[in-house]
Design an enzyme around this catalytic site. Sequence first.
Site, mmCIF file in Angstrom:
data_model
loop_
_atom_site.group_PDB
_atom_site.id
_atom_site.type_symbol
_atom_site.label_atom_id
_atom_site.label_comp_id
_atom_site.label_asym_id
_atom_site.label_seq_id
_atom_site.Cartn_x
_atom_site.Cartn_y
_atom_site.Cartn_z
ATOM 1 N N ALA A 73 0.887 -1.167 0.036
ATOM 2 C CA ALA A 73 0.079 -0.132 0.038
ATOM 3 C C ALA A 73 0.921 1.273 0.098
ATOM 4 O O ALA A 73 0.258 2.380 -0.468
ATOM 5 C CB ALA A 73 -0.822 0.037 1.379
ATOM 6 N N THR A 74 2.120 1.278 0.664
ATOM 7 C CA THR A 74 3.081 2.270 0.511
ATOM 8 C C THR A 74 2.982 2.704 -1.082
ATOM 9 O O THR A 74 2.928 3.889 -1.557
ATOM 10 C CB THR A 74 4.291 2.046 1.023
ATOM 11 N N ASN A 153 -5.030 3.821 11.225
ATOM 12 C CA ASN A 153 -4.221 2.616 11.746
ATOM 13 C C ASN A 153 -3.614 2.936 13.135
ATOM 14 O O ASN A 153 -3.292 1.854 13.691
ATOM 15 C CB ASN A 153 -2.934 2.490 10.698
ATOM 16 N N ALA A 202 -1.977 -6.516 1.345
ATOM 17 C CA ALA A 202 -2.177 -8.026 1.490
ATOM 18 C C ALA A 202 -1.826 -8.359 3.133
ATOM 19 O O ALA A 202 -2.668 -9.001 3.834
ATOM 20 C CB ALA A 202 -1.621 -8.889 0.887
ATOM 21 N N HIS A 203 -0.618 -7.914 3.753
ATOM 22 C CA HIS A 203 -0.443 -7.989 5.069
ATOM 23 C C HIS A 203 -1.150 -7.517 6.180
ATOM 24 O O HIS A 203 -0.809 -7.894 7.283
ATOM 25 C CB HIS A 203 1.256 -8.154 5.171
ATOM 26 N N THR A 242 8.117 -7.853 -13.294
ATOM 27 C CA THR A 242 7.628 -9.036 -13.151
ATOM 28 C C THR A 242 6.553 -9.243 -12.146
ATOM 29 O O THR A 242 6.815 -9.061 -10.990
ATOM 30 C CB THR A 242 8.800 -9.840 -13.046
ATOM 31 N N CYS A 328 5.318 4.925 18.238
ATOM 32 C CA CYS A 328 4.866 4.914 16.987
ATOM 33 C C CYS A 328 5.716 5.253 15.801
ATOM 34 O O CYS A 328 5.996 4.436 14.764
ATOM 35 C CB CYS A 328 3.373 5.515 16.854
HETATM 36 C C1 PLP Z 1 0.287 -0.544 6.740
HETATM 37 C C2 PLP Z 1 -0.479 0.560 5.983
HETATM 38 C C3 PLP Z 1 0.331 1.328 4.828
HETATM 39 C C4 PLP Z 1 1.536 0.492 4.302
HETATM 40 O O1 PLP Z 1 1.134 -0.422 3.715
HETATM 41 P P1 PLP Z 1 2.322 -1.636 3.166
HETATM 42 O O2 PLP Z 1 1.630 -2.520 2.519
HETATM 43 O O3 PLP Z 1 3.160 -2.100 4.261
HETATM 44 O O4 PLP Z 1 3.295 -0.526 2.437
HETATM 45 C C5 PLP Z 1 -0.466 2.252 4.257
HETATM 46 N N1 PLP Z 1 -1.626 2.743 4.885
HETATM 47 C C6 PLP Z 1 -2.108 2.251 6.144
HETATM 48 C C7 PLP Z 1 -3.439 2.696 6.578
HETATM 49 C C8 PLP Z 1 -1.538 1.242 6.571
HETATM 50 O O5 PLP Z 1 -2.067 0.708 7.846
#
Ligand code: PLP
Length: 404
Positions: A73-74, A153, A202-203, A242, A328
């Site tokens: 997500a980053t 978060n 995903a994580h 890829t 944090c």
């Molecule tokens: C963890 C998180 C991200 C970053 O996601 P990654 O897949 O670890 O790069 C972005 N936004 C929020 C709100 C998150 O909690």
Amino acid sequence: MKLPIYMDSHATTPCDPRVVEAMLPTFTQHFGNAASRNHSYGWEAEALVEKGREQIAALVNCSPKEIVFTSGATESDNLAIKGIAHMFADKGRHIITSVIEHKAVLDSCKRLEKEGFRVTWLPVGKDGLVKTSDVENAIEDDTILVTIMLANNEIGTLNPVGEIGHLCKAKGIFFHCDAVQGLAYEPVDVQEMGIDLLSISAHKMYGPKGIGALYVRRRNPRVRLDPIIDGGGHERGMRSGTLNVPGIVGLGKAAEIVLAERESDAARLRALRDHLRQRLTTELTDVTVNGSLEHRLPNNLNVSFAYVEGESMLMGIKDVAVSSGSACTSASLEPSYVLKALGVHDELAHSSIRFGLHRFTTREEVDYVADLMVRTVRRLREMSPLKEMADEGIDLKKVEWSKH
Ligand SMILES: *Cc1c(COP(=O)(O)O)cnc(C)c1O
């Protein structure tokens, strides 16, 4: 019950064993490159990727063609925000976001500010929520993008993203939503909620690390993005490289499980979370929950325990993995910018703990954590000079501390 106990699911979640099982054949058996067009290894890998795309699309109600795979997500946040800004810089140079977004959003916006874009940083109330009316009032003639997260978060608060999405639709402004923390527990429908771009990781939903996705709307309107990574033109040119087939299979399986079990997971976790909150607030005094309880993820509890320091609490509960509002931002001693934005005083921010329950959390674990928290906070307060002063009727907020 096994120790240590993991209760930091906003940082990451364990992989669901069903996800791991789905991924395993992609390492030694179906290991092909999804871009190989000349043999069955490539075709098989491509079929697995397309299945993953469908599973994610089903979770957020979009077409599989609207899913772009990323490294997490980053990257999705960076691609959405910088991608829109650079593609539509001629149309406008103003962006709206909030002060409690994830760093991936905040820092992408800061980067654009350096490039000459203007950014409005919306505040939040004591409840930790962004107000739709604040978004509306911030819109200018040249606003091209609004980016507001679904769930925070740190404090788990849920923004009115459906309302914000409809507002943006009506004004013809692109709306990006970082939905990472909410997807495992809250229904998300990009059509109904008027979302044009949506970040997925995903994580944070029981899948593997290093894989994510960005939903990019293709109709009403068609969203175009300036890519960040150039190369072989994968993912319709929006993200070359890829494809991470094992990751995509894992993300897809994680999405499928969430869709089937989200409601029951959420109900079970809400009951456990409320049990934890109930015990902490009845067995201890001077405990405050940070952020709205009503508009909140079912698995989140963020609490300040007055007169004790977060770091000392973490030391006292070594068998439990949680995080504190003072830790944090990694190395810095600054209290959490999210808690500060709610107007929480520095002392209370430093004394906050974030509990993140997850799919595999048990009631036994919750009771163990509650017992340990109550004992630890009582013990630390017995030694706390702040507690003693407060008991004597001194208002700690008014105390002038001498500086060394
Ligand atoms: C963890 C998180 C991200 C970053 O996601 P990654 O897949 O670890 O790069 C972005 N936004 C929020 C709100 C998150 O909690």
